[in-house]
Scaffold this motif. Structure first.
Motif, mmCIF file in Angstrom:
data_model
loop_
_atom_site.group_PDB
_atom_site.id
_atom_site.type_symbol
_atom_site.label_atom_id
_atom_site.label_comp_id
_atom_site.label_asym_id
_atom_site.label_seq_id
_atom_site.Cartn_x
_atom_site.Cartn_y
_atom_site.Cartn_z
ATOM 1 N N LYS A 142 0.657 -4.468 6.011
ATOM 2 C CA LYS A 142 1.595 -4.033 4.972
ATOM 3 C C LYS A 142 2.243 -5.215 4.263
ATOM 4 O O LYS A 142 2.606 -5.126 3.081
ATOM 5 C CB LYS A 142 2.660 -3.125 5.596
ATOM 6 C CG LYS A 142 3.691 -2.585 4.621
ATOM 7 C CD LYS A 142 4.600 -1.601 5.322
ATOM 8 C CE LYS A 142 5.705 -1.112 4.406
ATOM 9 N NZ LYS A 142 6.772 -2.119 4.225
ATOM 10 N N LYS A 143 2.377 -6.324 4.953
ATOM 11 C CA LYS A 143 2.968 -7.516 4.321
ATOM 12 C C LYS A 143 2.021 -8.169 3.326
ATOM 13 O O LYS A 143 2.446 -8.943 2.467
ATOM 14 C CB LYS A 143 3.368 -8.527 5.399
ATOM 15 C CG LYS A 143 4.527 -8.071 6.277
ATOM 16 C CD LYS A 143 4.854 -9.109 7.338
ATOM 17 C CE LYS A 143 6.012 -8.640 8.223
ATOM 18 N NZ LYS A 143 6.331 -9.633 9.291
ATOM 19 N N GLU A 146 -1.252 -3.322 -0.268
ATOM 20 C CA GLU A 146 -0.933 -1.896 -0.378
ATOM 21 C C GLU A 146 -2.095 -1.131 0.267
ATOM 22 O O GLU A 146 -3.262 -1.513 0.102
ATOM 23 C CB GLU A 146 -0.793 -1.485 -1.848
ATOM 24 C CG GLU A 146 0.308 -2.206 -2.596
ATOM 25 C CD GLU A 146 1.702 -1.759 -2.189
ATOM 26 O OE1 GLU A 146 1.828 -0.685 -1.559
ATOM 27 O OE2 GLU A 146 2.667 -2.488 -2.474
ATOM 28 N N THR A 189 8.292 0.210 10.501
ATOM 29 C CA THR A 189 7.214 -0.411 9.726
ATOM 30 C C THR A 189 7.305 -0.018 8.258
ATOM 31 O O THR A 189 6.856 -0.762 7.382
ATOM 32 C CB THR A 189 5.845 -0.013 10.316
ATOM 33 O OG1 THR A 189 5.850 -0.352 11.702
ATOM 34 C CG2 THR A 189 4.711 -0.742 9.636
ATOM 35 N N LEU A 191 6.039 2.767 6.691
ATOM 36 C CA LEU A 191 4.990 3.567 6.081
ATOM 37 C C LEU A 191 5.510 4.976 5.795
ATOM 38 O O LEU A 191 6.501 5.419 6.363
ATOM 39 C CB LEU A 191 3.764 3.626 6.986
ATOM 40 C CG LEU A 191 3.061 2.290 7.232
ATOM 41 C CD1 LEU A 191 1.844 2.480 8.124
ATOM 42 C CD2 LEU A 191 2.654 1.624 5.915
ATOM 43 N N THR A 231 1.679 2.851 2.167
ATOM 44 C CA THR A 231 2.771 1.956 1.820
ATOM 45 C C THR A 231 3.610 2.638 0.736
ATOM 46 O O THR A 231 3.110 3.469 -0.030
ATOM 47 C CB THR A 231 2.225 0.601 1.334
ATOM 48 O OG1 THR A 231 1.212 0.825 0.338
ATOM 49 C CG2 THR A 231 1.604 -0.173 2.486
#
Length: 263
Positions: A142-143, A146, A189, A191, A231
């Motif tokens: 995720k960092k 997408e 996280t 999401l 995301t």
């Protein structure tokens, strides 16, 4: 609109014999992520490696007739990632990631099949190990990118996600530890459970899996086990959700979400 479907096939050859390709041709998803392919490369080559004009990309399990995931797409990916770097679980065929990168954008569509723990304590412990590996992997991803992860997560997150929640609190798929993992994934996280973003309160209409035992299908005694996890920026593009139940290709129903997205 970009139409994205997730479906546990419970065997690609079985689903094909029940008309899944004709349904794909009719509903026209841009990409359909499938789980539990239960086949090897020679089984699909030249026969099921494309469906309704969509090219398939796969992660097959080493064990024959077991697990395996795939993604059939109209759009050519810039890269395909098979496996998520797990020494234990990559042999089981649980992750295929299609990347659609261009300048200024990194985007992935992922088909993932989480283990079931219902067959016994050994597999439940394996499921816990999988969850322990998966969360940091998704947080790291995720960092950088997408993504939308489509898959059979084998967890019903909330009480409204299964019919008989009271009697299933000690059963795999609705254990407190599994539900806590899902809560942590969404809150820590970051999401988004896209279906619940669009339909926050549905109960009986949300199920995507029914046991083959008894009259579960006839009585709609189901579970919501199949997800789109996205995301936040991609989740915001979701417009419409559909769980298709008019035909049965598997013990799961396909879940389709339309996104205002261009590849």
């Amino acid at each position: 609109m970009f139409r994205l479907t997730s479906l546990n096939l419970n065997g690609i050859r079985s689903a094909a014999s029940k008309g899944v390709e004709a349904w794909i041709a009719k509903t026209k998803p841009d990409c359909i992520c499938v789980q539990e392919v239960k086949a090897q490369a020679p089984d699909v080559a030249g026969k099921l490696d494309a469906l309704a004009g969509r090219k398939g990309h796969f992660h097959f399990a080493e064990k024959k007739g077991y697990s395996g995931v795939g993604a059939f797409t109209k759009h050519e990916p810039s890269d395909v990632i098979v496996g998520f770097g797990s020494k234990e679980f990559d042999a089981e065929g649980r992750w295929v990631e299609l990347r659609f990168d261009k300048p200024g954008r990194k985007l992935s569509l992922i088909s993932c099949y989480f283990p079931s723990g219902s067959s016994g304590e050994d597999r439940q412990q394996a499921k816990f190990r999988f969850l322990a590996e998966m969360e940091p992997h998704l947080a790291k991803l995720k960092k950088k990118r997408e993504f939308i992860l489509c898959g059979d997560v084998n967890i019903a997150h909330r009480e409204q996600d299964l019919k008989n929640w009271r009697s299933n609190q000690k059963n795999s798929g609705f254990l407190p530890e599994e539900r806590a993992w899902m809560t942590h994934l969404l809150t820590h996280t970051g999401l988004v459970d896209v279906y619940r973003q669009l339909q926050p309160e549905t109960t009986d209409a949300c199920y995507t899996w029914w046991s083959n035992r008894g009259q579960a299908w006839a009585n709609n005694v189901g579970w919501r086990l199949d997800y789109h996890l996205a995301t936040p920026a991609l989740a915001e593009l979701a417009r419409k959700e559909t769980i298709y139940k008019a035909e049965r290709f598997s013990d799961h129903a396909p879940i389709t979400i339309d996104y205002e997205l261009k590849l």
